[in-house]
Design an enzyme around this catalytic site. Structure first.
Site, PDB file in Angstrom:
ATOM      1  N   LYS B 180       0.842  -1.197   0.000  1.00  0.00           N
ATOM      2  CA  LYS B 180       0.000   0.000   0.000  1.00  0.00           C
ATOM      3  C   LYS B 180       0.879   1.249   0.000  1.00  0.00           C
ATOM      4  O   LYS B 180       1.578   1.526   0.974  1.00  0.00           O
ATOM      5  CB  LYS B 180      -0.918   0.047   1.220  1.00  0.00           C
ATOM      6  N   GLU B 254      10.347   0.604  10.273  1.00  0.00           N
ATOM      7  CA  GLU B 254      11.332   1.665  10.113  1.00  0.00           C
ATOM      8  C   GLU B 254      10.593   2.964  10.389  1.00  0.00           C
ATOM      9  O   GLU B 254       9.756   3.381   9.597  1.00  0.00           O
ATOM     10  CB  GLU B 254      11.937   1.606   8.711  1.00  0.00           C
ATOM     11  N   CYS B 288      13.272  10.445   7.415  1.00  0.00           N
ATOM     12  CA  CYS B 288      13.240   9.937   8.786  1.00  0.00           C
ATOM     13  C   CYS B 288      14.609  10.005   9.444  1.00  0.00           C
ATOM     14  O   CYS B 288      14.709  10.151  10.647  1.00  0.00           O
ATOM     15  CB  CYS B 288      12.708   8.509   8.804  1.00  0.00           C
ATOM     16  N   GLU B 385       9.875  14.706  16.060  1.00  0.00           N
ATOM     17  CA  GLU B 385      10.217  14.729  14.655  1.00  0.00           C
ATOM     18  C   GLU B 385       9.350  15.763  13.946  1.00  0.00           C
ATOM     19  O   GLU B 385       8.127  15.667  13.949  1.00  0.00           O
ATOM     20  CB  GLU B 385       9.978  13.332  14.066  1.00  0.00           C
TER      21      GLU B 385
END
Lengths: 293, 474
Positions: B180, B254, B288, B385
């Site tokens: 997806k 991850e 990331c 983040e």
């Protein structure tokens, strides 16, 4: 109970000095801060000892001790860790008779062979200390002017729910965790925890720094979820969890800080263990550096 | 500063259809959910309507993958390899088309999609193709077996590259996949489906289901999925960790990061400045492993910041299709709102905000390159983040303090070290709790090099020999 303890016997009476089985945290042997204990009986139902029944606070103290020990233990040379694990094997061998007696009480058959296997298992893992990095690491031929190398590193503090195999199973789950530089908090098998505390005495006399292995006795159902959800624990080995609902609850709790989870699985502890238990609690670190003059 | 004439890459190489279906069992099919629109974030123009897969659609895709698994896993590795080599070649042949499409759908500069994403995508397929017939030599036993059907959910920051990281090793190991793509960037995955057809890949080996979080949840929770691979936020990673509890599904995650980029006083300053810029402004900071915390040794902080600010003044923000653009569009309105919120919080918490003079286009989603100085470790911009072009600057005095600050985060994906002293690099690299340490470089990727995090940045590795483990029953 030995004969000498029996009042009214014909031999001159000398009462044996019994051992209080306590917890093993940070290299010391404290009682549970909760003051609780539980009765441990032999496989025939005879009273053996009052083992400490660890609490949530004890579990947290054990995690603190394991965290404190992590820097030094993971920073020790692999050769040094191997030497210490081999020393543990030596100490275990020297207490063979005591472990045979305790395992026999716990209902283990051919207890002598089991103790021998536990010693051999420690020797086997001791030898891995300075080899696993060569097997699990790599230099990576990247498409560019860079030096690139991957090496395994310990993941940190590992919580271990030990299986109900009081010595061989216990040694088989602790050794692979610590030989790579992790530290751990172990919940001993609930039914027969005494060999675990005797093993702690072996560890305490083997130059293993305090806090590398911490051993709790008590209710798995009570303590395991706290360790599973503890935010300063990096991984959890659920091998000894037999209740499927408890295993699910622990795995869910572990997700809170993305712990590495080893799910419960039936294990033949006498079989060749392979390297899975070593590698599952390792991280891979990859370092890049440009080449050039 | 130089003036540049516009140099847009031609978008004629792409042919975007008005609407796209799901790719299941080798055929495109309508989805049963209400379709979504994917927009060009640089212009807010609707690019296409994309089907949304319902739980039933996901189920059909998983069944197609299961059906294909028997023959695909039984096929000699050398034959699977040739399919993957073929795919790698078609990606190279159509790479400009894929790069332009990626830039249109994602907003990243064409210079990056053309020079970074696409070469890495092709290289990844090429690399894992070579493993398909060598698995018995990979160190995972004499006859390592695939897991079965892999359910893979990928993010919007590197849409096609993340697809490659997921699909290439899965197929090489003999698994079949249902993937997806992110709801804001589905187009290159759908073009990849067409590439699978051009390569004559057996139907059902690769299935692409588009949609948002619900579709992803249906895939992750499908009982016949054997392997879950996810790249995305730590928040969703936690949800997945909970939802797979008690199953036999193998999982790799991850997740987020808050990397420290550490500059010592002896570092080559100009190179360090380039590394810092690449670390946090590459791909608009939608990375990331972005170097979002600059840790600079106190003695050179002023000098370094001056040089950094000068360099930011030369960055060109604007049309992602322009070949001279350095900073493209923020991927979505939602992400822009999040970046704004955290940046405003940075100011509110007492950090000092700076951006170069940087006119923003009227349409689309844009955020200027931003630096925060005077940041404390407790500030949210130093802990969370941002996933945008926002750099938090902290200082340190000793190497030990640098290590302590760098590791003072729940994340552990990457870190950077800049110093001329080799022994210090190794000392630092040893102590940084992060999966990738870039020394005197940053944001370098390669299919042969394992990538993945410590702690709450997730578990498992992608890339290299290590990346195979995630797709083998070991």
């Amino acid at each position: 109970m030995s004969k000498a303890e029996r009042p009214g016997g014909r031999e001159p009476v000398r009462l044996a000095v019994r051992k209080t089985y306590k917890l093993y945290i940070g290299g010391a042997f404290p009682r549970s801060e909760s003051g609780r204990s539980y009765v441990v009986t032999s496989s025939k139902g005879e009273f053996l000892a009052n083992a400490s029944k660890a609490s949530r606070k004890d579990a947290r103290d054990a995690v603190s001790a394991a965290r404190k020990a992590f820097g030094g233990w993971s920073g020790a040379t692999p050769y040094n860790r191997g030497q210490i694990l081999y020393r543990v094997a030596e100490m275990l061998e020297s207490r063979r008779a005591q472990f045979v007696a305790e395992l026999t009480d716990a209902g283990t058959r051919k207890a002598g062979e089991v103790v021998d296997a536990a010693v051999d298992r420690l020797v086997w893992y001791a030898g891995w200390a300075d080899k696993i990095a060569a097997v699990a690491g790599s230099t990576n031929p990247v498409a560019g002017p860079y030096f690139n190398v991957s090496s395994p590193e310990p993941t940190g503090v590992v919580a271990v729910v030990a299986p109900d195999e009081p010595l061989l199973g216990l040694v088989s789950v602790i050794a692979p965790v610590i030989v790579t530089g992790n530290t751990c908090v172990v919940i001993a098998g609930e039914r027969a925890p005494l060999p675990a505390i005797t093993l702690a005495e072996v560890l305490a006399t083997s130059d293993l720094p305090g806090g590398v292995v911490n051993i709790l006795t008590g209710s798995v159902k009570e303590i395991a979820p706290w360790l599973a959800a503890h935010m300063d624990v990096n991984a959890i080995d659920l091998t000894g969890v037999t209740d499927p609902d408890l295993a699910v609850a622990c795995e869910e709790g572990a997700a809170e800080n993305l712990k590495r989870v080893l799910r419960p699985a039936a294990t033949d502890w006498s079989a060749d263990p392979g390297t899975k238990r070593l590698t599952v609690f390792l991280e891979t670190k990859t370092v890049w550096h440009p080449t050039g003059v | 500063m130089f003036e540049y004439a516009p140099a847009p890459e031609s978008r004629d190489v792409v042919d975007i259809k008005p609407s796209y279906g799901l790719f299941i069992g080798g055929e495109f099919a309508d989805g049963t959910g209400t379709s979504l629109k994917t927009v060009n974030p640089a212009s807010e123009e609707v690019l296409a309507e994309v089907a949304v897969a319902s739980a039933d659609d996901v189920d059909r895709a998983v069944r197609a993958a299961r059906e294909a698994f028997g023959t695909w896993s039984a096929m000699p590795g050398s034959e699977r390899a040739k399919y993957l080599f073929r795919i790698a070649r078609i990606i190279q042949e159509r790479s400009r088309e894929l790069a332009v499409l990626e830039t249109l759908d994602n907003g990243k500069p064409i210079r990056e999609s053309r020079d970074v994403d696409l070469p890495l995508v092709a290289a990844h397929f090429f690399y894992y193709a070579g493993w398909a017939d060598k698995l018995q030599h990979a160190g995972y036993g004499a006859d390592p077996r695939p897991l079965g059907v892999a359910g893979q959910v990928i993010p919007w920051n590197f849409p096609l590259l993340m697809l490659a990281w997921k699909i290439a090793p899965a197929l090489a190991a003999g698994n079949t996949v249902v993937l997806k793509p992110a709801e804001t960037t589905p187009l290159t995955a759908l073009l990849f489906a067409e590439i699978c057809r051009q390569a004559d890949l057996p139907p059902g080996v690769v299935n692409i289901v588009t949609g948002a979080g619900e579709t992803g949840a249906a895939l992750v929770n499908h009982p016949d999925v054997n392997k879950v691979a996810f790249t995305g936020s730590t928040e969703v990673g936690r949800l997945i960790g909970r939802s797979v509890a008690g199953t036999d599904k193998k999982v790799t995650l991850e997740l987020g990061g808050k990397a420290a980029n550490i500059v010592f006083d002896d570092a080559a300053l100009d190179q360090a400045v380039e590394g810092i810029v690449n670390g946090i402004f590459f791909n608009q900071g939608h990375v990331c492993c972005a170097g979002s915390r600059l840790l600079v040794q106190e003695s050179i902080a002023e000098e370094l910041l001056d040089a950094l600010k000068r360099r930011l003044g030369t960055l060109r923000l604007g049309d992602p299709l322009d070949k001279n653009t350095d900073i493209g569009a923020i991927n979505s309105a939602a992400q822009l709102a999040k970046i704004r919120e955290l940046s405003d919080l940075g100011e509110a918490e007492g950090a000092e905000r700076w951006s170069p003079v940087c006119p923003l286009p009227d349409k689309g989603f844009w955020f200027p390159p931003t630096i925060f100085t005077g940041v404390a470790q407790s500030h949210r911009i130093a802990r969370e983040e941002v996933f945008g072009p926002v750099l938090s600057v902290l200082t340190f005095r000793t190497p030990a303090e640098a290590v302590e600050k760098a590791n003072n985060t729940p994340f552990g994906l990457s870190a950077g070290v800049w110093t001329e002293k080799g022994s210090r690099i190794l000392w630092m690299a040893d102590r940084l709790r992060a999966g990738v340490v870039w020394a005197n470089t940053f944001n370098k990727f390669d299919p042969t090099s394992p990538f993945g995090g410590y702690k709450e940045s997730g578990y498992g590795r992608e890339g290299g020999r290590h990346g195979l483990e995630a797709y083998l029953d070991v």
